[in-house]
Design a protein around this motif. Structure first.
Motif, short mmCIF file in Angstrom:
data_model
loop_
_atom_site.label_atom_id
_atom_site.label_comp_id
_atom_site.label_asym_id
_atom_site.label_seq_id
_atom_site.Cartn_x
_atom_site.Cartn_y
_atom_site.Cartn_z
N GLU A 95 0.79 -1.04 -0.07
CA GLU A 95 -0.09 0.11 -0.01
C GLU A 95 0.75 1.19 0.07
OE1 GLU A 95 -3.26 2.32 2.99
OE2 GLU A 95 -3.26 -0.12 2.65
N PRO A 96 0.61 2.10 -0.93
CA PRO A 96 1.53 3.38 -0.92
C PRO A 96 1.08 4.53 0.12
CG PRO A 96 -0.01 3.50 -2.54
CD PRO A 96 -0.32 2.10 -2.07
N LYS A 97 1.79 5.30 0.19
CA LYS A 97 1.51 6.31 1.36
C LYS A 97 0.58 7.48 0.58
CE LYS A 97 5.96 6.02 3.80
NZ LYS A 97 7.22 6.73 4.30
N ALA A 98 0.45 7.78 -0.46
CA ALA A 98 -0.39 8.57 -0.99
C ALA A 98 -1.14 7.94 -2.25
CB ALA A 98 0.11 9.94 -1.17
N GLY A 99 -2.26 8.79 -2.76
CA GLY A 99 -2.67 8.46 -4.00
C GLY A 99 -3.91 7.76 -4.11
N ILE A 100 -4.28 7.21 -5.15
CA ILE A 100 -5.48 6.20 -5.09
C ILE A 100 -5.03 4.93 -5.60
CG2 ILE A 100 -7.78 5.69 -6.71
CD1 ILE A 100 -7.61 8.64 -7.68
N TYR A 101 -5.48 4.03 -4.62
CA TYR A 101 -4.94 2.33 -4.60
C TYR A 101 -5.90 1.48 -4.86
CZ TYR A 101 -2.16 -1.50 -2.99
OH TYR A 101 -1.27 -2.70 -2.83
N LEU A 102 -5.88 0.73 -6.01
CA LEU A 102 -6.69 -0.23 -6.58
C LEU A 102 -6.14 -1.74 -6.08
CD1 LEU A 102 -7.99 1.02 -9.83
CD2 LEU A 102 -8.78 1.45 -7.58
N VAL A 120 -11.17 5.95 2.64
CA VAL A 120 -10.62 7.55 2.09
C VAL A 120 -9.86 8.07 3.60
CG1 VAL A 120 -11.21 9.77 1.23
CG2 VAL A 120 -12.46 7.50 0.57
N THR A 121 -8.60 8.44 3.42
CA THR A 121 -8.11 9.15 4.45
C THR A 121 -7.77 10.57 3.88
OG1 THR A 121 -5.77 8.55 4.10
CG2 THR A 121 -7.30 6.99 5.77
N GLU A 122 -6.73 11.54 4.40
CA GLU A 122 -6.58 12.69 4.00
C GLU A 122 -5.36 12.48 3.23
OE1 GLU A 122 -5.51 15.67 6.70
OE2 GLU A 122 -7.34 15.63 7.77
N ASP A 123 -4.80 11.22 3.15
CA ASP A 123 -3.48 10.81 2.25
C ASP A 123 -3.83 9.79 1.28
OD1 ASP A 123 -1.78 12.36 3.82
OD2 ASP A 123 -1.68 10.83 5.22
N ILE A 124 -4.84 9.11 1.17
CA ILE A 124 -5.02 7.91 0.32
C ILE A 124 -6.40 7.67 0.12
CG2 ILE A 124 -4.65 6.27 1.95
CD1 ILE A 124 -3.11 4.53 -0.20
N MET A 125 -6.81 7.21 -1.05
CA MET A 125 -8.05 6.55 -1.27
C MET A 125 -7.79 5.07 -1.48
SD MET A 125 -10.79 8.95 -3.15
CE MET A 125 -9.98 9.27 -4.85
N LYS A 126 -8.30 4.02 -0.81
CA LYS A 126 -7.98 2.75 -1.11
C LYS A 126 -9.28 1.95 -1.41
CE LYS A 126 -6.18 -1.54 1.11
NZ LYS A 126 -5.60 -2.09 2.20
N LEU A 127 -9.19 1.51 -2.62
CA LEU A 127 -10.34 0.68 -3.06
C LEU A 127 -9.95 -0.87 -3.31
CD1 LEU A 127 -13.13 0.57 -4.14
CD2 LEU A 127 -12.23 1.23 -6.55
#
Length: 523
Positions: A95-102, A120-127
């Motif tokens: 999992e990256p620290k920032a960005g959109i993660y699929l 969703v956090t302030e740093d990342i959206m993880k789907l």
């Protein structure tokens, strides 16, 4: 008047500039539970902040295969026109620290093939999802979390923020679809693609294409070419008609598959067959071809069920369609065959069912097919008689719920509607929403139902705007009936979520019916 010295100005700039920078970069307080999402998710938890998509945002994939890359490309293409951002797509197994993660995961069996989790956090959206199909469904939620302007096809000058929190979501029913009648009036493959995009946006996963009827034959069958050369050249009202080549049909199937929508082709028989009968006189008991038909009456045509050539015809048509269609189903109609005697109808449907199964497909039929001897793999589509659906269940068949008085998109909203019919009912937006598949009839229970389908018959519609006027906003309610459990559905709450979708529909250029039952939000 007091004057401001240059020194004072400099001090003010030094003081104000950091405040401006801070105010532009800090997320505004948000509440994820207040965002309009259709269909309503299983659970939504808010954490009160926001994530901002910027020109530096990267879309990451946990696994790089054709399907995940396609979902990432779909998301990028969805976001690009309005944001103007060119999104990089990169592989990141961790999992990256920032960005959109699929991310593909196997941690939550409850999600099935179509469910997803969105954190969703302030740093990342993880789907995350078990399958790429679930990622795609989650993307449809993500687009609704963004401002409505995300649907614009030109760059919009604004911030792209998503409220923080967590959504867990998965469908109630496996079959959630719509039917488009391209026989009464023909619609281009580009229109069909738009229809696919519109139902995909609300997590529907089936498109049933009504490809042949009295007024027109719309799919190329190479072994019977006159079906389209002659039978496809007109439509209701005497227009030019049209048809899909096999290459067109493949393109539609592929376009749908990329959006995780299964195409179900229908060739209606033994009734609703005048276009075929006019194309090949040998399919008539008289051996004479009737004239092409451009009216809207039903029940007057039938294949000659006593002739062996009829079954050669059916086998050839089903064979070519089965080859072109990767999904497991072929729909054979079977409805309103009023001039086919029941002693002829029953053996015909029995034999057609065998033909479908011989091509490794499962038969779907309108509810009249229950008069035949159904295989347990056959699906019955309830549109007219609840008793027929019960008979289907008693034969071990499953049921698609499409009761005309609740689910037909071609019914008028009310007596003043500019399009549609009313022989089954007037179906206003609230009437379309306020019913449940498993409680409509006490004998048709949840275990017997595979899902919902909202048919759009095209006697009164000629353009894409006409389609959208009858589809929207009712199709959104049907999508929620199929996706969301009944305990989460409430008209008073739903109509507020629907009202908030007004701007989004307008930006998507959807010609929806502005029902007075809904307090539409104008901006």
């Amino acid at each position: 008047m007091h004057s401001v010295t240059e020194k004072t100005k400099r001090h003010l700039i030094i003081f104000i500039f950091p405040i401006l920078i801070f105010s532009c970069t800090q997320p505004e307080p948000t509440d994820l539970t207040k965002v309009s999402i259709i269909p309503i998710p299983i659970t939504v938890e808010a954490t009160g902040s926001a994530y901002t998509i910027t020109s530096e945002t990267v879309i990451y994939l946990s696994e790089s295969n054709d399907e995940t890359k396609n979902v990432a490309a779909y998301l990028s293409n969805l976001l690009h026109p309005a944001t103007g951002f060119d999104f990089k797509i990169e592989l990141s197994e961790n999992e990256p620290k920032a960005g959109i993660y699929l991310a593909l995961t196997s941690e939550n069996n409850e999600l099935g093939t179509e469910g997803y989790e969105l954190e969703v956090t302030e740093d990342i959206m993880k789907l995350s999802a078990n399958q790429p199909e679930g990622l795609f469904r989650g993307v449809q939620t993500l687009r609704q979390l963004l401002p409505a302007d995300i649907e614009a096809q030109s760059v919009q000058n604004q911030q792209w923020q998503v409220a923080t929190g967590k959504i867990v979501d998965y469908p109630e029913y496996e079959h959630r679809g719509s039917m488009l009648d391209v026989s009464r009036h023909f619609f281009s493959k580009e229109d069909v693609k738009r229809y696919i995009d519109l139902i995909a946006a609300y997590k529907m996963n089936r498109l049933h294409l009504h490809l042949a009827d009295d007024q027109g034959w719309r799919i190329e069958i190479k072994s019977w070419p006159n079906l389209t050369v002659h039978g496809g050249k007109t439509e209701v009202g005497g227009g030019d008609g049209g048809f899909y080549t096999q290459e067109d049909y493949k393109e539609i199937v592929q376009y749908a598959a990329e959006r995780y929508i299964m195409i179900i082709p229908e060739i209606d028989m033994p009734g609703h067959t005048n276009a075929a009968l006019s194309s090949y006189p040998e399919l008539n008991c008289s051996g004479e071809a009737p004239e092409l038909y451009t009216g809207t009456e039903v029940g007057f045509s039938t294949l000659c069920t006593d002739k062996e050539i009829t079954y050669k015809f059916v086998d050839d048509v089903i064979s070519e369609l089965a080859t072109l269609t990767p999904g497991p189903y072929i729909h054979v109609g079977g409805d309103e065959s009023h001039v086919t005697a029941m002693e002829d109808y029953i053996p015909f449907i029995n034999r057609v069912q065998e033909i479908v199964m011989s091509h490794n497909k499962k038969m779907i039929g309108w509810d009249e097919v229950v008069n035949a001897e159904l295989d347990s793999s056959t699906i019955v589509q309830y549109w007219s008689e609840a008793d027929n659906a019960v008979m289907a269940i008693n034969q071990g068949a499953k049921v698609i719920m499409s009761p005309a008085y609740k689910a037909y998109l071609d019914m008028q909203y009310d007596s003043a509607s500019r399009l549609g019919q009313n022989w089954a009912a007037y179906i206003e937006v609230d009437e379309a929403y306020q019913w449940d598949l498993a409680s409509l009839n006490a004998t048709i229970t949840r275990d017997n139902i595979i899902g919902i389908e909202a048919p759009l018959w095209s006697e009164t519609i000629e353009t894409m705007d006409d389609i959208e006027y009858l589809m929207f906003p009712r199709i959104m309610g049907y999508a929620e009936i199929g996706w969301s459990p009944v305990k989460l559905r409430n008209w008073e709450e739903y109509k507020m979520r629907l009202a908030a979708q007004s701007s989004r529909l307008k930006i998507m250029q959807v010609d929806y019916y502005p029902s007075t039952k809904v307090p539409w939000v104008t901006n």
